[in-house]
Design a protein around this motif. Sequence first.
Motif: not given
Length: 190
Positions: A64-87
């Motif tokens: 919500l706070h940053n303009t950030i792509k899903q792929e970047t979130l995956c790297v920062l959180f160390g998780a798959t795209a599916a896990t990031i999306s569901r969470t």
Amino acid sequence: MQSSIRFILDMREASAFIVHFGFDPESFDCLLGLFEEHYPVDANTGRPRNFTADMALALVLMYLHNTIKQETLCVLFGATAATISRTKNLGLDILETIFRSSPNDHRWRIVWPKVQEMKVFNDMILSNTMFENETRVLNGVFGFVDGLNVPIETPKDDLEQNAYYNGWLSGHYSSQVLVFTSDGCICWVR
């Protein structure tokens, strides 16, 4: 090995929290207490969730706070795209539940300040001025205006799609105007 976000959460450096999540550690903890009440320990499959409640809240706030792509979130959180999306989706639902359950809670209520509050906010602004011309210009000012373009999914209806299309940004956005008081709280949104 821990993720970058776990490191930030464990470090509890105020500037890192504010930059990445938009909250200082104490405010994050306050919201986390409410978030944990609704965050299920186990997934629908019965297996433990991949993210703890603090990581899930960090993910949602970062989204919500940053303009950030899903792929970047995956790297920062160390998780798959599916896990990031569901969470992320679960976390957004939880925040909506929290805010809707107590809409008048002073911690997130958006309300135009009373005249006496405006005076206090103006005094806060004037106390940070150094030059006489600043004082003249800022006399009576109690807050600041800013705009926000929130990316949205492309609407299916052509008229609605046209209404939300922003040619300057080349995408579909919900455009907001916000007024902040000098203590950093939002007092008006359109």
